[in-house]
Design a protein around this motif. Structure first.
Motif, short mmCIF file in Angstrom:
data_model
loop_
_atom_site.label_atom_id
_atom_site.label_comp_id
_atom_site.label_asym_id
_atom_site.label_seq_id
_atom_site.Cartn_x
_atom_site.Cartn_y
_atom_site.Cartn_z
N ASN A 178 1.22 2.15 15.14
CA ASN A 178 0.67 2.70 16.24
C ASN A 178 -0.71 3.24 16.51
O ASN A 178 -0.81 4.29 16.99
CB ASN A 178 1.81 3.83 16.67
N GLY A 179 -1.53 2.51 15.64
CA GLY A 179 -2.92 2.78 15.82
C GLY A 179 -3.27 3.73 14.82
O GLY A 179 -4.63 4.45 14.61
N VAL A 180 -2.44 4.49 14.03
CA VAL A 180 -2.56 5.47 13.03
C VAL A 180 -2.57 4.66 11.67
O VAL A 180 -1.40 4.21 11.26
CB VAL A 180 -1.86 6.64 13.09
N SER A 181 -3.27 4.92 10.65
CA SER A 181 -3.24 4.27 9.36
C SER A 181 -2.37 4.99 8.61
O SER A 181 -2.02 6.35 8.72
CB SER A 181 -4.65 4.66 8.53
N SER A 182 -1.33 4.33 7.87
CA SER A 182 -0.40 4.83 7.12
C SER A 182 -0.18 4.36 5.51
O SER A 182 -0.59 3.06 5.35
CB SER A 182 0.80 4.52 7.76
N ASN A 183 -0.07 5.02 4.79
CA ASN A 183 -0.01 4.66 3.37
C ASN A 183 1.58 5.02 2.69
O ASN A 183 1.59 5.39 1.54
CB ASN A 183 -0.86 5.38 2.60
N ILE A 184 2.57 5.21 3.79
CA ILE A 184 3.83 5.32 3.20
C ILE A 184 4.71 4.14 3.17
O ILE A 184 4.99 3.67 4.24
CB ILE A 184 4.57 6.60 4.13
N PRO A 185 4.96 3.33 2.22
CA PRO A 185 5.67 1.98 2.49
C PRO A 185 7.13 2.29 2.74
O PRO A 185 7.68 1.47 3.47
CB PRO A 185 5.83 1.52 0.87
N SER A 186 7.80 3.49 2.68
CA SER A 186 8.98 3.65 2.83
C SER A 186 9.39 4.27 4.17
O SER A 186 10.51 4.43 4.79
CB SER A 186 9.68 4.86 1.97
N MET A 187 8.40 4.35 5.09
CA MET A 187 8.27 4.77 6.38
C MET A 187 9.19 3.71 7.14
O MET A 187 9.15 2.87 7.21
CB MET A 187 7.04 4.87 7.23
N LEU A 188 10.27 4.53 7.83
CA LEU A 188 11.17 3.67 8.83
C LEU A 188 10.57 3.52 10.33
O LEU A 188 10.37 4.56 10.83
CB LEU A 188 12.62 4.65 8.88
N LEU A 189 10.66 2.24 10.58
CA LEU A 189 9.86 1.99 12.08
C LEU A 189 11.21 2.11 12.98
O LEU A 189 12.24 1.99 12.73
CB LEU A 189 9.29 0.38 12.18
N LYS A 190 10.75 2.47 14.33
CA LYS A 190 11.60 2.48 15.25
C LYS A 190 11.10 1.17 16.36
O LYS A 190 10.26 1.03 16.48
CB LYS A 190 11.52 3.96 16.13
N PRO A 191 12.20 0.89 16.90
CA PRO A 191 12.06 -0.14 18.11
C PRO A 191 10.76 0.27 19.04
O PRO A 191 10.70 1.13 19.58
CB PRO A 191 13.31 -0.02 19.03
N GLY A 192 9.81 -0.56 19.03
CA GLY A 192 8.60 -0.71 20.03
C GLY A 192 7.36 -0.09 19.22
O GLY A 192 6.37 -0.40 19.55
N ASP A 193 7.77 0.16 17.76
CA ASP A 193 6.52 0.43 16.86
C ASP A 193 5.44 -0.85 16.68
O ASP A 193 6.12 -1.83 16.61
CB ASP A 193 6.93 0.94 15.54
N VAL A 194 4.34 -0.70 16.61
CA VAL A 194 3.47 -1.61 16.45
C VAL A 194 2.47 -1.54 15.10
O VAL A 194 2.08 -0.38 14.53
CB VAL A 194 2.20 -1.64 17.62
N VAL A 195 2.70 -2.60 14.42
CA VAL A 195 2.00 -2.62 13.08
C VAL A 195 1.10 -3.60 13.09
O VAL A 195 1.04 -4.82 13.38
CB VAL A 195 3.32 -3.09 11.88
N ASN A 196 -0.17 -3.23 12.58
CA ASN A 196 -1.22 -4.19 12.32
C ASN A 196 -1.98 -4.02 11.10
O ASN A 196 -2.04 -2.96 10.48
CB ASN A 196 -2.16 -4.21 13.65
N VAL A 197 -3.12 -4.95 10.76
CA VAL A 197 -3.83 -4.93 9.71
C VAL A 197 -5.06 -4.15 10.21
O VAL A 197 -5.49 -4.53 11.29
CB VAL A 197 -4.11 -6.41 9.10
#
Length: 203
Positions: free
Chosen positions: A123-142
């Motif tokens: 969702n436009g924010v850098s994340s470094n937590i592999p175990s983060m649980l996504l919710k419907p609608g979440d956007v993931v990008n490189v």
């Protein structure tokens, strides 16, 4: 307990199937590891051993540690629905697994490393937590600066035909994926008998 970083083929042989994906070494030696691995005389496992083996297979498949897996199961029991199916849905919604499913990394290990090194954004924010649980609608990008990485480019080309999971949407031009919804059990390809895991934790 530290995360397992040894040879994955040895683990796959213990379970009798290539749980980490296509493996030429596994195809050559499909029998269990150890000096008696190829022996035809194998002791019949108890119900507990079978249940424990299934839990271990799920843990290794998704790269989850014991404490994490236990917490995931407890979370699954608190939600509506069939506990075993909910457990797999939660595992599938992990950020590292989603990066792998989108074809942005060749394996879950590689996906976990991409996330840990902050190459992935949610969702436009850098994340470094592999175990983060996504919710419907979440956007993931490189991240834009990371899209030229060889591992990302190579995976994107080789996995371009296996992204039609139904619960994910992928835009190759933007290197961006969307987590649409939690997958139905029949759409999850992993050969895991989740009911055995439920029976193990219910004792």
């Amino acid at each position: 307990m530290a995360r397992y970083t040894g040879p994955v083929t040895k683990i796959a042989r213990a379970f009798g199937e290539p749980i980490f994906g296509p493996d030429k070494a596994f195809e050559k030696r499909k029998y269990p590891p150890g000096q008696h691995g190829s022996s035809k005389k194998r002791k019949q496992r108890s119900d507990y051993a079978v249940q424990l083996m299934e839990k271990q297979k799920a843990k290794h498949t998704y790269g989850v540690l014991e404490r994490q897996f236990r917490r995931m199961f407890e979370k699954a029991t608190s939600k509506k629905g069939v506990t075993g199916e909910v457990l797999l849905q939660l595992l599938e919604s992990r950020l590292d697994n989603t990066v792998f499913r989108l074809g942005l990394a060749p394996t879950r290990r590689a996906a976990r490393q991409l996330v840990s090194h902050k190459h992935i954004m949610v969702n436009g924010v850098s994340s470094n937590i592999p175990s983060m649980l996504l919710k419907p609608g979440d956007v993931v990008n490189v991240r834009n600066k990371s899209q030229a990485l060889e591992i990302v480019q190579s995976a994107a080309k080789s996995k371009s035909d296996v992204r039609n999971w139904g619960w994910l949407e992928f835009n190759a031009d933007k290197m961006e994926g969307r987590f649409l919804d939690y997958p139905e059990r029949e759409k999850i390809p992993e050969k895991i008998n989740e009911q055995l895991i439920v029976e193990l934790y219910s004792k």
